[in-house]
Scaffold this motif. Structure first.
Motif, PDB file in Angstrom:
ATOM      1  N   MET A 171      34.116 -21.228  91.975  1.00 60.08           N
ATOM      2  CA  MET A 171      33.633 -20.393  92.762  1.00 60.08           C
ATOM      3  C   MET A 171      32.956 -21.146  93.956  1.00 60.08           C
ATOM      4  O   MET A 171      32.299 -22.191  93.510  1.00 60.08           O
ATOM      5  CB  MET A 171      32.851 -19.579  92.124  1.00 60.08           C
ATOM      6  CG  MET A 171      32.053 -18.399  92.814  1.00 60.08           C
ATOM      7  SD  MET A 171      30.788 -17.587  92.276  1.00 60.08           S
ATOM      8  CE  MET A 171      29.242 -18.813  92.005  1.00 60.08           C
ATOM      9  N   MET A 186      39.134 -13.534  92.979  1.00 58.80           N
ATOM     10  CA  MET A 186      37.930 -12.799  92.654  1.00 58.80           C
ATOM     11  C   MET A 186      38.454 -11.724  93.406  1.00 58.80           C
ATOM     12  O   MET A 186      39.603 -11.585  94.130  1.00 58.80           O
ATOM     13  CB  MET A 186      36.792 -13.357  93.408  1.00 58.80           C
ATOM     14  CG  MET A 186      36.221 -14.419  92.634  1.00 58.80           C
ATOM     15  SD  MET A 186      34.517 -15.095  93.545  1.00 58.80           S
ATOM     16  CE  MET A 186      33.668 -13.656  93.642  1.00 58.80           C
ATOM     17  N   LYS A 207      30.309 -21.331  97.287  1.00 61.10           N
ATOM     18  CA  LYS A 207      29.017 -20.799  97.875  1.00 61.10           C
ATOM     19  C   LYS A 207      28.624 -21.605  98.962  1.00 61.10           C
ATOM     20  O   LYS A 207      29.111 -22.991  98.983  1.00 61.10           O
ATOM     21  CB  LYS A 207      27.861 -20.777  96.895  1.00 61.10           C
ATOM     22  CG  LYS A 207      28.278 -19.702  95.865  1.00 61.10           C
ATOM     23  CD  LYS A 207      27.003 -19.439  94.909  1.00 61.10           C
ATOM     24  CE  LYS A 207      25.976 -18.675  95.511  1.00 61.10           C
ATOM     25  NZ  LYS A 207      24.802 -18.188  94.119  1.00 61.10           N
ATOM     26  N   LEU A 245      32.767 -10.003  94.487  1.00 57.68           N
ATOM     27  CA  LEU A 245      31.639 -10.629  95.513  1.00 57.68           C
ATOM     28  C   LEU A 245      30.509  -9.528  95.336  1.00 57.68           C
ATOM     29  O   LEU A 245      29.397  -9.918  95.512  1.00 57.68           O
ATOM     30  CB  LEU A 245      32.296 -10.343  96.958  1.00 57.68           C
ATOM     31  CG  LEU A 245      31.438 -10.735  98.065  1.00 57.68           C
ATOM     32  CD1 LEU A 245      31.144 -12.528  97.861  1.00 57.68           C
ATOM     33  CD2 LEU A 245      32.149 -10.301  99.333  1.00 57.68           C
ATOM     34  N   ASN A 292      37.930 -17.314  97.910  1.00 58.29           N
ATOM     35  CA  ASN A 292      38.171 -17.056  96.447  1.00 58.29           C
ATOM     36  C   ASN A 292      39.136 -15.666  96.113  1.00 58.29           C
ATOM     37  O   ASN A 292      40.099 -15.520  95.402  1.00 58.29           O
ATOM     38  CB  ASN A 292      37.059 -17.021  95.366  1.00 58.29           C
ATOM     39  CG  ASN A 292      36.321 -18.405  95.201  1.00 58.29           C
ATOM     40  OD1 ASN A 292      35.185 -18.531  95.548  1.00 58.29           O
ATOM     41  ND2 ASN A 292      37.063 -19.425  94.422  1.00 58.29           N
ATOM     42  N   GLN A 322      33.149 -17.260  99.068  1.00 61.39           N
ATOM     43  CA  GLN A 322      33.818 -16.418  98.261  1.00 61.39           C
ATOM     44  C   GLN A 322      34.990 -15.529  98.792  1.00 61.39           C
ATOM     45  O   GLN A 322      35.923 -14.956  98.125  1.00 61.39           O
ATOM     46  CB  GLN A 322      32.965 -15.562  97.233  1.00 61.39           C
ATOM     47  CG  GLN A 322      31.999 -16.736  96.396  1.00 61.39           C
ATOM     48  CD  GLN A 322      30.972 -15.749  95.574  1.00 61.39           C
ATOM     49  OE1 GLN A 322      30.960 -14.702  95.291  1.00 61.39           O
ATOM     50  NE2 GLN A 322      29.878 -16.665  95.790  1.00 61.39           N
ATOM     51  N   GLU A 326      27.052 -16.571  99.597  1.00 59.81           N
ATOM     52  CA  GLU A 326      28.061 -16.036  99.097  1.00 59.81           C
ATOM     53  C   GLU A 326      29.529 -15.807  99.839  1.00 59.81           C
ATOM     54  O   GLU A 326      30.619 -15.595  99.183  1.00 59.81           O
ATOM     55  CB  GLU A 326      28.150 -14.604  98.338  1.00 59.81           C
ATOM     56  CG  GLU A 326      26.506 -14.490  97.758  1.00 59.81           C
ATOM     57  CD  GLU A 326      26.750 -14.978  96.402  1.00 59.81           C
ATOM     58  OE1 GLU A 326      27.671 -15.690  95.793  1.00 59.81           O
ATOM     59  OE2 GLU A 326      25.644 -14.930  95.736  1.00 59.81           O
TER      60      GLU A 326
END
Length: 194
Positions: free
Chosen positions: A59, A110, A61, A140, A104, A101, A98
């Motif tokens: 993940m 995600m 960030k 998220l 991701n 992400q 965030e």
């Protein structure tokens, strides 16, 4: 959610994350440079988390803590935590940390909406009901985030995550996304109180 619903959910994830990355890359680059200038270390923080069916993924960030901080330590309880960088509290309180992400999400690790990804060690301790949160891609944002974020006790967050899985639909996702935009993460505490 039906197979068709899941396919539409994935298409929405691709459309939103792809568009946001394409249009927002100058802002993301600016934030990355600001993080690098703020304190020594990389702009991005990568941490292994439990994905769908317990599959681990990295993940992303924007880094909000000093580079020499223990990666799996206790989360900061306030903006005054000495482990945070100068820019860290602002990034956390606005949830701008965030934004990486989105990558991701584009990769399929995600989704826009789902339970927030937790450590693998936390996921291994789930009881049978809590393991249901691993049936979907982590998100998220999610039901627990719009219900109070850091003000919600951990066990209650897990229950809200399971409720999301049980009620998951495109309409429910749209409501959660709308509430996320309406409330804004920055208006709720970004620091875990429980």
């Amino acid at each position: 959610m039906s197979p068709v619903g899941r396919a539409i959910k994935r298409l929405m994830d691709l459309a939103v994350s792809g568009t946001a990355l394409l249009v927002g890359w100058p802002a993301l680059l600016g934030l990355a440079l600001a993080v690098r200038r703020d304190s020594p270390g990389p702009a991005l923080f990568r941490q292994e988390r439990a994905g769908r069916d317990m599959k681990p993924f990295a993940m992303l960030k924007f880094r909000t803590m000093r580079a020499d901080t223990e990666a799996f330590g206790v989360s900061p309880g306030s903006a005054g935590d000495p482990r945070l960088t100068r820019l860290g509290p602002w990034l956390r309180e606005t949830s701008l940390d965030e934004l990486p992400q989105l990558w991701n999400i584009l990769k399929g690790e995600m989704s826009l909406v789902g339970p927030r990804p937790l450590y693998l060690s936390q996921a291994r301790e789930f009881n049978e009901r809590q393991r249901r949160r691993l049936e979907v891609r982590p998100g998220l944002t999610g039901l627990a985030q719009i219900m109070g974020r850091g003000e919600v006790p951990h066990e209650h967050k897990l229950e809200l995550d399971v409720r999301y899985v049980e009620r998951m639909s495109l309409w429910f996702d749209a409501r959660i996304l709308w509430q996320t935009l309406l409330k804004g993460f920055g208006r709720q505490t970004a620091y875990q109180k429980w």
